[in-house]
Structure formats: structure tokens, C-alpha cells
Motif scaffolding. Structure first.
Motif: not given
Lengths: 45, 621, 375
Positions: B460-464, B475-478, B491-493, B505-510
Motif C-alpha cells: 500500500a501507499v498513502s499520500f496527500g 488518499i491510499s492505494c493498495v 478497508l476503510t472500516s 483515508p478519504t479514498v482507497i483505490h486498488s
């Protein structure tokens, strides 16, 4: 009234003058308050 | 070039002595609107708590974890601990158990003053630690009648609760002096569990800086400071009850910030004769957006200026806000590591230039290149700060301390700055990997770390990314492991169980893979570009209002689509708070390519009304 | 006059102490309850009518089987119906109503209720309760003579009001000035002294006396009403409420459009928001919207032919001014730009002369007045 006067006069003088002004107006109102002429009714309030 | 004046400051003994001066006895220390706490009450509580500290055998410099939901008690306890020379480890009652455990492990406290719920949740052993549980009596009904009849709140059966227990305590003598080098408090900044950073602020750091703040803001005992920020953040407690107390002034906290009570907040300025308001930029952005008809709010006979703290104040918002409300916004630049401030833009004209962070006060500032060589004016480099308010060190973390604190006392701010020829500093970027969202510092690694522990996640990676209201959002990407998957909501829960609300994260993208450079580091720029095209494709659909509303809602409120009902509203859904509400609106606006008015937004407090308003809006276009 | 004195004394003796000495959460309710008690004592029918119309205009929106559009129409409908019945003095003519004329404050609260209904329909109102709405309507200072204050402003003042010595001092000053306007300027100067003067003047100079009489009527109406508004605003201030201004030196207005932005402001703004704007957005015809809103403004005073004509004249005056403006912009060389003093002079005279219509009891008398002016 005070806010206007105090711009030109020292606070104390302005305060005294304001007080006199209010007393004068109040006496004027009292003098005329019992004239039988209050017929005015704006829009039937 | 830097302003460094030796200021004389009052220490905690002198400050607390001022509380019991005859003139302060009935003066308010805290005004909560429905409740007023006087300096007499504060003095009494300090004495009572001293009795508890003595009974528990606590000594100057002992570390005590404080985690109490009640704001008044938190303020009382904090002052009492300062006066007694104890070191407060401030731990947000909402902190997740895992993180709390990590902090406690690092902090090595000897005692706990905490809500019973917290003690149970963290399984604090009363044999291992000294413990003062806090259980407040529930507000009895018919309080008004009691008040009218002149009865106090002490009723039978309440003797087991915390304030009643304190009343039975034998007051102990207060120490005659506290060493300026004793650590006053420790605040843990965001970080991964393996690398917790507890900022240690000594009495010298704290009280010298309180004097600086007092000088800069022009505070005195007549100041009426409104600060409604959370007390478990430095700006909430230090620039709130502590700064007010230092001036024997009143701290006003009549309400909690919420999208629905912005009007009430602005009216409170007049009602409570507020002279100064402490705010974070996200709050100012929301006020700016939802205050039609309230433009006169700061034009009261008493109000002086707004103090913007904790994150970057956008130049556009700054200027627009100042013009709209006819009020000066003073910007404070500082770090938890410098107590609160350091550089001040305003209130005086000589340090006020919108868009800059102004000039340092009681601090030295310099700008250096990567070899720590000082740079001249108009050149970008890292901002270093030095002064009496720079922290002692990170608690039990010499590696982290060595990274930021130089042997000669300079602190690395991690921010890239530039100084103009006439001495104004401007922040132009950030060196450290940190996201400031709504005034809260977030280390993206902390979120990435949590996501990586999810069984389906390979990496995963997270950034603003920039956000109009919150400054930045997370924002996070997995990338999922072969043959496994999880929904964004899952994932959010998962994150919500392990992270504070503001770090979810406001959004988690895969993604199929995370693009990496030669060094093996994830290339954030490439990820962001890919996401941009992804989002553009998704919004190309025609407007199916119900679906659009549900999509906006499921993302904004982090609730699975199938749980959404038209009648779902702000009260029935846990994730639907004011921030999420705005997120929801903005998503909907983006999806529909329109902009809602204040009135329309206020009305959309259920999915049904949102759908109706959206439909109407597009129909009238 | 007597009612005014009673209101002022009642406010100073009971309302103001109640508004500040009781525990904060009871203060506003105390003001409303005392207002209700006052009304019940002075005119029970008025209290009943206000309560009934208030209930109707509030609960119609809670009805489960009414759509919002239906509810707003019903709410406005009931308010207008009650208003028309009483303002046309139909109950008196019908003979089943002899003593009491119009319920106290009817014109003002009818328009408040319509304002509420429309804003509620537009969903612009902040969260509030039935009690909040009642408090808004049962607010003595502005109940009988306006201004037609707005509900959100009232709610906002409820929330932010606090003891403020400066505000109270301004309020007292305001009440005093209001009294001076009503008693000294209105009653003594305009009504009595000027009246005697004109009677004495009439035999030798009938035209001049008529002309001065026309100015006197409009001037008197203005100082009296402005005085009442001052007292209402002053009393509100004493209770911690900042009611908006109702007059801003209207006789110095350089044109009729501006005049109506300065004369009885709360009413002309009401007409702008609830007649002009809706009609404009509906029809996209500004002229029609202006005409309609000035008609409503006229009829608000009295449901009668002469006020209809009076209102229409104001509308025509404004339309004329608009056309003149447009024309002057297009042909700057042909049409002269009036100096301000001339604009003020013309506006004042247009307004005063139009008021002859509402001063005289019949159309013959109106004609006679203008005839005498020319003799």
C-alpha cells in the motif's frame, strides 16, 4: 448624542451636555404628552 | 535579522499564585456557555489534586498519562500537574487501543489519570501503576430547580464519583518551586507504531513561550479568548486553557465545531464578548463558505483578531476572509516541538503580510541548504529554528531526536521556506513526508502500515492531495495479494478500527501494481497521474441521481452501498458528520458539474433530500 | 396614543426586567408570555387571532398529506384571507362585529407569517421549534407598529443577545427620540401649531394653505411613523434585540425608487422579496413586477380603492423614473441630467401630492383639494 459631542469636547463636558439634552427632551415630551391630538394610526395598528 | 529578546516570564508557581488574588477569585477561568468555572474553583481543584498526588506518592518529573473526556476536568488536571511538577502524557481519549499501547510502552508512565472506560479498554493494572480513575456523576435532571433553590450538585449517592472523592481528599502542600528543566508535558505526534515521537516540553519551554504569545497577542486579564479546538492537541490546550490561565483571563468554549452550528459559533463572538478567536484554517474555510448573512460577526466592540494556527493558511482564503468579515487574521507558524508558535504574521502591521508566515519572535530562524549551510534572502531551503521554546527531545527516541535537533540547539522544521529581503518568511514546501489535513498532522506511513497488515493487501501507499477546505486530504492505494480482494468499505472500516477518525483515508483505490523507481521507492507522481485519469473516466456517466447520490454517500460516509436507504440521514449514520457532509456535497457537485447554495446544502441532511435537491437543481438549469 | 404609552410603560416595568433578571433560558419565553398577557388584557380578540393564524401558518407545514407547495399556498392563503376580511372592514359592515375594528398588529403579523411561509417553503430557515415561531410573533416591541422584522434575524438575536450597557443606552435614547418625534414634532408641531396656522392662513391665501396642508399631512405621517418605529426599535434594543431600521431620511431621496428604499424599509423590502423577486423570476418582466409590488405595498395599508390608486401611482412613478433613466443613458445629449436638489424636490412633491388621495375621504374631496391649489 454623547458619541457626537465627545468627538469635539472633553468627556465630562460632553456627558453633562448630553444629560441636559435628554432632560430637555424629556420635559418637552412631558409638556406635550397630554395634548388631545394623538389621532394618528398608521395602517390601523 | 532575527528578533531575539530576552523575555522575563512567570513560572508556574507565580502564575498559579495569581489565580488566588482577590480580584481573580470570582473571575471566570472557563466559560462553557451553560457552565462557568472560576479561578477560585481552579485553585481549589489544584489543592485537592495535590492531595491525591501526595497520597499516590508522585514526585516532580513523574510521568502520568492523562486521558479524560471531560474538558473541564482535563484543564483542571493539566494545571494541577503543572503546579505539582508532574509530566502530563496527553493521550486523546479517542485514540485507538493499539496506538495507545504503543505510546504507553514508549512513555513508561508511573501513573494514570483517566476515564474508567479508558482504563478498562487498555487493561491498566492498578497493581502495576498508580491510578486515579475518573468517573463523573451524570448530570442530574431538574438541575435548574436545584439552582433556583440554591442547592449545590452534591447529592446523596454521588460520593463515589470523582469530584466527590476529591472533596474528601486531604489537601497537600504544593511544592515551593518547580525546576524549569522539568518536563511539563509530552504530546505524541503522529507516527508509525515502531517510531512514536513524544515531544517533551519543559517548564522553561512552555512558560517562556506563553510569555511570548502574551506579548505578541497583547493579552492581559481582560482578554476573552475563544478556543474550541480539541484539548488533546497542542493548539487546543496550550493556546486555550493554559494561555488563558497564564494571563488569568477566560477561555471560552461554548460549543463544539460542527457544520450545523457555524452560525452559533459566529454569534458566540458577540454573546461572549470574545476578543480573540483561535482557529485552524479548515474551520475558517468552512466559516467562509457557510456564513451568508453573518458578515458582521467580528465587528463587535470587543473583538480584536483571529489567530490561525496549526496548518498553512491559504493566501486566497486569508485575503477573502479578511475582506468579507472586516477582520485581521494573524497567522502563527510553529510546531508541536516549539510549543505553539515561533513565527507570527501580525497582529502589528510591521510583521503582517498576507501569504507569509511573518517574522520570528523570541526565536532565531535561518534557512539552510542540504549541507546545513546558511542561505541568503530569496533562496529556498529548510527552515531551522532556535529558541527557549524548542523542545527538550523526543521521549525515549534518541534516533528521532538526532534527526531534528542539532547539537547547537537548532531544530529542523522540515519545512522549505524563503526569506524576503525585508525579513518576511514564506513557506514554499515541505521536506518531511507529512500531510496536514484540517489542522491535523498525519504521517502517511502510519496509514500505510495499517493497510499493510490487512490480510488481503500485498502493499500500500498513502499520500496527500490538495483540498480546498482541508488543505490536504489523505488518499491510499493498495495492491491486493494474488487471489484475494477487499472492498473499499471493508478497508476503510479496517482502518477505522485501528486509526483515529481523521487519519482514515478519504479514498482507497486498488491498483494492479505500484509503479516503482530504480531505487524501489514508489513513484507517487505516477500513481497520482493514473488516479486522475481513473476519476475522469468515472465521472463521464450521465446523471442517474439516485446512483450518484448513493455513490457520493458510500464514499463520503464510508458505508457499503447496500446499507444506504433514502431515509438514511445525518443522525442515523455514524460516518455522517459535518466534515463528511461537506465531502459528500463536494463529491455530488463534482459528479453533477454544479454548485449547491448554502440553503440547499443545509437542507440535504438525508439521502432523499439530497437527491431531490440535486434533481431540482439540474432541472432548473 | 394611550396604547403607545401603555406599551412603553409595560415594557419598561415588566418586559425589560423579565428579559434580564430571570435565568437566561426563560428570558425569551417570559417576553412572549408577557406580550400574550398584555394582548389578552388590551384586546382578547387580537390575541386569539394571532394565535390562530400563527398555529395555522406553522402546523400546515407539518401536515403529512400536504405537499410543500400546497402547504405554502394554504399558509399564505389563510393569512391573506384573515387580513382581507378585517382590512376591508367587512365584519363591521355585516353588523356582527361592532366594537373592535381591526385586530392589533394584523397588517404586520400577516406579512410576517407570509414571510415565514415562503422562507420555510424555500427551506432557508434555520432549525427552529413551534415555540421559537410563537416567540417571534409574540414580541411586543414590534408587534403593533412594525417593523416587519424577519424570523432568521430574530432567531439570531435570541442566540447572541447578552446584557450590553451600550446597547441599552442607545435603546433608551432611541425611545426618547421616538417620543419627541411623535409627541413634540407630530402632535404638537404638525398637528396643532401648524393646524392653527393653516386655519388662520386659509381665508387670505387658500392656495398656499392647501399646499402647506398637503406637505403637513405627509410630514406628519412620516414623523409619527418614524417615531413609532424608533420606539419599537428602542424597546427591542432594551430587550437585547437589534431590529432593522425602518426609515433612512426618505425626504432626501433624489428619486422615487430611492425614496421607497428609505421609507418604511421593512415593508418595501418585504414587497421586493415576496412580490417583486418571485414575479420577476416567474415572468422575467421587471415592469410588471414593479407594478405588482407597489400595488401590494399600497393595499397593505388598507384594502380600498384609494390605496390601490395610491400604490399604483407609486408604481407608475418608479416606472417613469426607470424609463427616464434608460432614455437618458441612451441619449445623454438630449435628456438633461437632473441636479440632485431638483430630484429631491420633485420626489418629495410627487409623494406628498399622491398622499392627497389617501388623506381625503372621497374622490370629490381629492379633486377639490387640487382645484383649490390652482386657484
Amino acid at each position: 448624542m454623547y458619541s457626537i459631542l465627545s468627538r469635539y469636547l472633553p468627556g465630562r463636558v460632553a456627558g453633562t451636555l448630553t444629560a441636559f439634552w435628554y432632560v430637555f427632551l424629556a420635559l418637552l415630551v412631558l409638556y406635550y404628552a397630554f395634548l388631545p391630538s394623538g389621532q394618528f394610526r398608521y395602517a390601523h395598528w | 535579522m532575527s528578533t531575539l529578546t530576552a523575555t522575563r516570564w512567570a513560572d508556574v508557581v507565580q502564575t498559579v499564585a495569581r489565580f488566588s488574588e482577590p480580584a481573580r477569585q470570582n473571575a471566570a477561568f472557563l466559560d462553557l456557555g451553560n457552565r462557568r468555572i472560576t479561578y477560585r474553583q481552579l485553585t481549589e481543584r489544584i489543592a485537592q489534586l495535590a492531595g491525591v498526588f501526595a497520597r499516590l506518592g508522585l514526585q516532580e518529573g513523574d510521568r502520568v498519562v492523562v486521558s479524560v473526556e471531560d474538558e473541564v476536568e482535563t484543564a483542571f488536571i493539566f494545571w494541577a500537574m503543572l503546579r505539582y511538577g508532574l509530566t502530563a502524557i496527553l493521550l486523546d481519549p479517542e485514540v485507538k487501543p493499539d496506538r495507545a499501547r504503543a505510546i504507553i510502552r514508549t512513555a513508561e508512565p508511573v501513573a494514570f489519570i483517566a476515564d474508567e472506560a479508558f482504563l478498562q479498554r487498555q487493561q491498566i493494572d492498578a497493581k502495576q501503576y498508580k491510578v486515579l480513575p475518573v468517573r463523573l456523576e451524570e448530570a442530574p435532571k431538574g438541575q435548574l430547580f436545584r439552582k433556583l433553590l440554591g442547592r449545590t450538585q452534591s447529592s446523596a449517592g454521588a460520593s463515589q464519583t470523582y469530584p466527590a472523592l476529591l472533596a474528601q481528599e486531604k489537601p497537600a502542600p504544593l511544592p515551593t518551586a518547580i525546576s524549569p528543566d522539568t518536563v511539563a508535558y509530552v504530546l505524541f505526534t503522529s507516527g508509525t507504531t515502531s517510531d512514536t515521537k513524544g515531544v517533551q516540553i519543559t517548564h522553561r519551554n512552555l512558560f517562556s513561550h506563553l510569555q511570548t504569545l502574551t506579548n505578541v497577542y497583547g493579552f492581559d486579564a481582560d482578554t476573552r479568548l475563544m478556543n474550541i479546538l480539541l484539548l488533546y492537541h497542542a493548539d487546543g490546550i496550550i493556546q486555550g486553557p493554559i494561555l488563558a490561565g497564564y494571563n488569568a483571563a477566560v477561555c471560552i468554549r461554548p460549543l463544539r465545531f460542527d457544520l450545523s452550528n457555524i452560525g452559533a459559533l459566529l454569534d458566540a463572538i458577540y454573546k461572549y464578548r470574545v476578543t480573540h478567536l483561535i482557529a485552524v484554517p479548515a474551520m475558517l474555510a468552512l466559516i467562509q463558505r457557510f456564513s451568508d448573512g453573518y458578515e458582521d460577526s467580528f465587528r463587535t466592540p470587543d473583538f480584536r483578531f483571529i489567530i490561525s494556527v496549526s496548518s498553512h493558511l491559504e493566501e486566497a482564503l486569508w485575503g477573502a476572509f479578511a475582506v468579507r468579515f472586516g477582520v485581521r487574521l494573524v497567522n502563527v507558524y510553529g510546531l508541536t516541538e516549539t510549543v505553539a508558535g515561533g513565527l507570527f504574521c501580525g497582529p502589528g502591521d510591521e510583521s503582517y503580510r498576507i501569504g507569509t508566515v511573518g517574522k520570528p519572535v523570541d526565536m532565531e530562524a535561518r534557512i539552510v541548504n542540504e549541507f546545513d549551510e546558511e542561505l541568503g534572502d530569496e533562496t529556498e531551503g529548510e527552515l531551522l529554528l532556535r529558541g527557549e521554546n524548542v523542545m527538550l527531545a523526543y521521549l525515549n527516541n534518541p534516533t528521532a531526536t538526532a534527526e531534528v535537533l542539532m547539537p547547537d540547539g537548532w531544530l529542523r522544521s522540515g519545512d522549505i521556506a524563503m526569506r524576503s529581503t525585508d525579513g518576511y518568511y514564506r513557506i514554499t514546501g515541505r521536506k518531511k513526508n507529512i500531510i496536514v489535513s484540517g489542522g491535523v498532522n498525519i504521517h502517511p506511513e502510519e496509514i500505510t502500515e495499517v493497510l499493510n497488515t490487512h490480510p488481503a493487501v500485498a502493499e500500500a501507499v498513502s499520500f496527500g492531495v490538495a483540498d480546498e477546505v482541508f488543505g490536504e486530504k489523505l488518499i491510499s492505494c493498495v495492491v491486493f495479494k494474488e487471489g484475494t480482494t477487499a472492498t473499499e468499505v471493508e478497508l476503510t472500516s479496517y482502518c477505522r478500527e485501528r486509526l483515529e477518525e481523521k487519519k482514515v483515508p478519504t479514498v482507497i483505490h486498488s491498483l494492479d501494481e505500484l509503479p516503482k523507481g530504480l531505487s524501489g521507492k514508489v513513484q507517487l507522481k505516477v500513481v497520482q497521474e493514473r488516479l486522475a485519469t481513473h476519476v475522469a473516466q468515472a465521472t463521464a456517466n450521465g446523471p442517474d441521481f439516485r446512483t450518484l447520490v448513493r455513490e457520493a454517500a458510500t464514499h463520503a460516509f464510508k458505508v457499503p452501498m447496500e446499507q444506504l436507504r433514502p431515509e438514511s440521514n445525518s443522525r442515523s449514520m455514524a460516518g455522517w458528520d459535518s466534515m463528511a457532509h461537506l465531502d459528500f456535497i463536494v463529491r455530488l457537485e463534482k459528479a453533477l458539474g454544479t454548485e449547491f447554495s448554502t440553503a440547499e446544502i443545509m437542507v440535504m441532511n438525508s439521502l432523499q433530500t439530497a437527491e431531490d435537491v440535486a434533481r431540482k437543481k439540474l432541472a432548473t438549469r | 396614543m394611550l396604547v403607545l404609552h401603555t406599551i412603553v410603560f409595560f415594557s419598561l416595568l415588566l418586559l425589560v426586567p423579565a428579559a434580564w433578571l430571570l435565568p437566561e433560558r426563560w428570558q425569551i419565553s417570559a417576553i412572549s408570555l408577557l406580550t400574550a398577557a398584555f394582548l389578552l388584557y388590551v384586546a382578547p380578540i387580537s390575541a386569539l387571532m394571532l394565535l390562530l393564524t400563527a398555529a395555522a401558518s406553522y402546523w400546515v407545514f407539518k401536515s403529512a398529506w400536504l405537499r410543500p407547495a400546497g402547504a405554502v399556498l394554504l399558509a399564505i392563503g389563510q393569512a391573506v384571507a384573515v387580513w382581507m376580511v378585517f382590512k376591508s372592514e367587512w365584519p363591521t359592515h355585516a353588523g356582527w362585529w361592532t366594537q373592535v375594528g381591526v385586530p392589533l398588529g394584523l397588517s404586520y403579523y400577516t406579512f410576517r407569517q407570509i414571510h415565514y411561509a415562503i422562507e420555510r417553503y424555500k427551506q432557508t430557515l434555520p432549525h427552529h421549534t413551534w415555540a421559537d415561531y410563537l416567540r417571534y410573533l409574540f414580541f411586543l416591541p414590534t408587534m403593533l407598529v412594525g417593523p416587519i422584522n424577519r424570523f432568521p434575524d430574530f432567531l439570531r438575536d435570541v442566540r447572541r443577545r447578552r446584557w450590553d450597557a451600550a446597547l441599552v443606552s442607545v435603546g433608551l435614547e432611541r425611545v426618547l427620540y421616538g417620543y419627541v418625534k411623535v409627541v413634540v414634532l407630530g402632535n404638537a408641531l404638525f398637528t396643532n401649531h401648524l393646524g392653527h396656522l393653516l386655519t388662520a392662513l386659509e381665508p387670505q391665501h387658500p392656495a398656499l394653505a392647501t399646499y402647506l396642508g398637503i406637505l403637513r399631512f405627509a410630514g406628519n405621517a412620516y414623523v409619527q411613523f418614524a417615531g413609532y418605529s424608533d420606539i419599537a426599535i428602542g424597546l427591542s434594543l432594551l430587550l437585547g434585540f437589534r431590529t432593522g431600521e425602518n426609515f433612512a431620511a426618505p425626504f432626501l431621496a433624489p428619486n422615487l425608487n430611492d425614496f421607497w428604499k428609505r421609507y418604511h424599509i421593512s415593508l418595501s423590502q418585504w414587497c421586493r422579496d415576496y412580490v417583486f423577486s418571485p414575479l420577476l423570476s416567474l415572468t422575467r418582466r421587471p415592469m410588471l413586477a414593479i407594478a405588482a409590488s407597489m400595488l401590494v405595498l399600497g393595499l397593505w395599508h388598507e384594502w380600498s380603492g384609494r390605496y390601490l390608486v395610491w400604490g399604483a401611482l407609486q408604481g407608475l412613478g418608479i416606472l417613469f423614473w426607470h424609463q427616464y433613466q434608460k432614455f437618458a443613458e441612451k441619449r445623454p445629449n438630449v435628456v438633461p441630467v437632473l441636479p440632485v436638489w431638483l430630484g429631491v424636490f420633485l420626489t418629495l412633491h410627487f409623494y406628498c401630492f399622491s398622499c392627497v388621495i389617501i388623506r381625503e375621504p372621497s374622490w370629490q374631496a381629492v379633486a377639490h383639494t387640487f382645484y383649490r391649489l390652482l386657484s
